[in-house]
Design a protein around this motif. Sequence first.
Motif, PDB file in Angstrom:
ATOM      1  N   GLU B   1      63.712  11.851  40.650  1.00 32.88           N
ATOM      2  CA  GLU B   1      62.966  11.280  39.523  1.00 32.88           C
ATOM      3  C   GLU B   1      63.950  10.744  38.480  1.00 32.88           C
ATOM      4  O   GLU B   1      64.890  11.414  38.094  1.00 32.88           O
ATOM      5  N   ASP B   2      63.709   9.509  38.058  1.00 34.87           N
ATOM      6  CA  ASP B   2      64.570   8.890  37.049  1.00 34.87           C
ATOM      7  C   ASP B   2      64.417   9.609  35.710  1.00 34.87           C
ATOM      8  O   ASP B   2      63.302   9.953  35.318  1.00 34.87           O
ATOM      9  N   GLN B   3      65.539   9.829  35.030  1.00 37.01           N
ATOM     10  CA  GLN B   3      65.501  10.488  33.720  1.00 37.01           C
ATOM     11  C   GLN B   3      66.442   9.780  32.756  1.00 37.01           C
ATOM     12  O   GLN B   3      67.545   9.368  33.139  1.00 37.01           O
ATOM     13  N   VAL B   4      66.000   9.667  31.517  1.00 39.34           N
ATOM     14  CA  VAL B   4      66.808   9.071  30.449  1.00 39.34           C
ATOM     15  C   VAL B   4      66.726   9.976  29.230  1.00 39.34           C
ATOM     16  O   VAL B   4      65.621  10.326  28.793  1.00 39.34           O
ATOM     17  N   THR B   5      67.882  10.379  28.703  1.00 43.19           N
ATOM     18  CA  THR B   5      67.939  11.276  27.556  1.00 43.19           C
ATOM     19  C   THR B   5      68.760  10.628  26.451  1.00 43.19           C
ATOM     20  O   THR B   5      69.894  10.201  26.691  1.00 43.19           O
ATOM     21  N   SER B  24      72.035   9.014  28.074  1.00 44.86           N
ATOM     22  CA  SER B  24      72.447   9.532  29.383  1.00 44.86           C
ATOM     23  C   SER B  24      71.339   9.259  30.384  1.00 44.86           C
ATOM     24  O   SER B  24      70.171   9.474  30.076  1.00 44.86           O
ATOM     25  N   TYR B  25      71.705   8.790  31.571  1.00 43.24           N
ATOM     26  CA  TYR B  25      70.665   8.436  32.531  1.00 43.24           C
ATOM     27  C   TYR B  25      70.964   9.010  33.917  1.00 43.24           C
ATOM     28  O   TYR B  25      72.115   9.172  34.312  1.00 43.24           O
ATOM     29  N   THR B  26      69.892   9.326  34.622  1.00 45.60           N
ATOM     30  CA  THR B  26      69.965   9.706  36.033  1.00 45.60           C
ATOM     31  C   THR B  26      68.980   8.813  36.753  1.00 45.60           C
ATOM     32  O   THR B  26      67.767   9.020  36.675  1.00 45.60           O
ATOM     33  N   SER B  91      66.274   1.177  34.752  1.00 41.85           N
ATOM     34  CA  SER B  91      65.432   0.916  35.917  1.00 41.85           C
ATOM     35  C   SER B  91      66.267   1.034  37.181  1.00 41.85           C
ATOM     36  O   SER B  91      67.430   0.634  37.213  1.00 41.85           O
ATOM     37  N   GLY B  92      65.637   1.577  38.216  1.00 45.23           N
ATOM     38  CA  GLY B  92      66.309   1.748  39.495  1.00 45.23           C
ATOM     39  C   GLY B  92      65.548   1.053  40.595  1.00 45.23           C
ATOM     40  O   GLY B  92      65.045  -0.050  40.418  1.00 45.23           O
ATOM     41  N   GLY B  93      65.413   1.734  41.705  1.00 46.45           N
ATOM     42  CA  GLY B  93      64.791   1.115  42.870  1.00 46.45           C
ATOM     43  C   GLY B  93      63.355   0.692  42.681  1.00 46.45           C
ATOM     44  O   GLY B  93      62.879  -0.233  43.328  1.00 46.45           O
ATOM     45  N   SER B  94      62.646   1.349  41.783  1.00 43.17           N
ATOM     46  CA  SER B  94      61.230   1.028  41.569  1.00 43.17           C
ATOM     47  C   SER B  94      61.035  -0.167  40.648  1.00 43.17           C
ATOM     48  O   SER B  94      59.915  -0.655  40.513  1.00 43.17           O
ATOM     49  N   TYR B  95      62.122  -0.630  39.990  1.00 42.67           N
ATOM     50  CA  TYR B  95      62.054  -1.728  39.022  1.00 42.67           C
ATOM     51  C   TYR B  95      61.242  -1.400  37.776  1.00 42.67           C
ATOM     52  O   TYR B  95      60.984  -2.277  36.958  1.00 42.67           O
ATOM     53  N   ILE B  96      60.830  -0.141  37.627  1.00 41.59           N
ATOM     54  CA  ILE B  96      60.042   0.248  36.463  1.00 41.59           C
ATOM     55  C   ILE B  96      60.954   0.938  35.460  1.00 41.59           C
ATOM     56  O   ILE B  96      61.493   2.009  35.750  1.00 41.59           O
ATOM     57  N   PRO B  97      61.172   0.382  34.277  1.00 39.98           N
ATOM     58  CA  PRO B  97      62.060   1.028  33.303  1.00 39.98           C
ATOM     59  C   PRO B  97      61.522   2.380  32.853  1.00 39.98           C
ATOM     60  O   PRO B  97      60.351   2.502  32.493  1.00 39.98           O
ATOM     61  N   THR B  98      62.410   3.390  32.894  1.00 45.40           N
ATOM     62  CA  THR B  98      62.112   4.712  32.345  1.00 45.40           C
ATOM     63  C   THR B  98      62.780   4.806  30.987  1.00 45.40           C
ATOM     64  O   THR B  98      63.970   4.541  30.867  1.00 45.40           O
ATOM     65  N   PHE B  99      61.991   5.192  29.988  1.00 45.45           N
ATOM     66  CA  PHE B  99      62.486   5.207  28.616  1.00 45.45           C
ATOM     67  C   PHE B  99      62.879   6.601  28.158  1.00 45.45           C
ATOM     68  O   PHE B  99      62.264   7.601  28.551  1.00 45.45           O
TER      69      PHE B  99
END
Lengths: 113, 109
Positions: B1-5, B24-26, B91-99
């Motif tokens: 799961e994409d995470q942004v802190t 910081s992003y994963t 944004s990663g493989g899903s192309y959906i930005p995680t904020f």
Amino acid sequence: GAGVSQSPSNKVTEKGKDVELRCDPISGHTALYWYRQRLGQGLEFLIYFQGNSAPDKSGLPSDRFSAERTGESVSTLTIQRTQQEDSAVYLCASSLVNRGVVFFGPGTRLTVL
Amino acid sequence: EDQVTQSPEALRLQEGESSSLNCSYTVSGLRGLFWYRQDPGKGPEFLFTLYSAGEEKEKERLKATLTKKESFLHITAPKPEDSATYLCAASGGSYIPTFGRGTSHIVHP
């Protein structure tokens, strides 16, 4: 228009009523996103449309939420039987291509009494 | 799961006092790291996109940098009009930005 537009800008409704929120993306943008922003919180992803592909609905919080998009144009987000926890700003965004810059509209502030 | 802190949650500064905001992003297969500015009652306004580690971009008093694990937004000699919440997204493989949840940046004259 020059940017993403959303209507209405504000919506006050009573608990249990249905609401429809509208988004007009930037002309030619194939990707369209809906996010929710609760007071003091970050942006929560709801749904993503890309061209004629099936939408990614993985962020919709319950089956009371649904969204449609007409081709590569207008999108509507519908919330049925609204609850007080649905109160938030609903933001729409669009981008030209998958890796492109995502531009946001001004949002619709929804208040459920 | 994409995470942004994002950190810190809030900064209160005097005019001219420079700052650095951390993101910081994963994300699996980073496709883009985005910085936005959000003023009260408005939608996020795009600032920068960074695509690969080592990339830097500048705009007036703002400079964004990117490594494999984090991004920084440096604000040099800020003015009161730089007061806003700054949002980071990846944004990663899903192309959906995680904020991330944003950093409130207040500059006093």
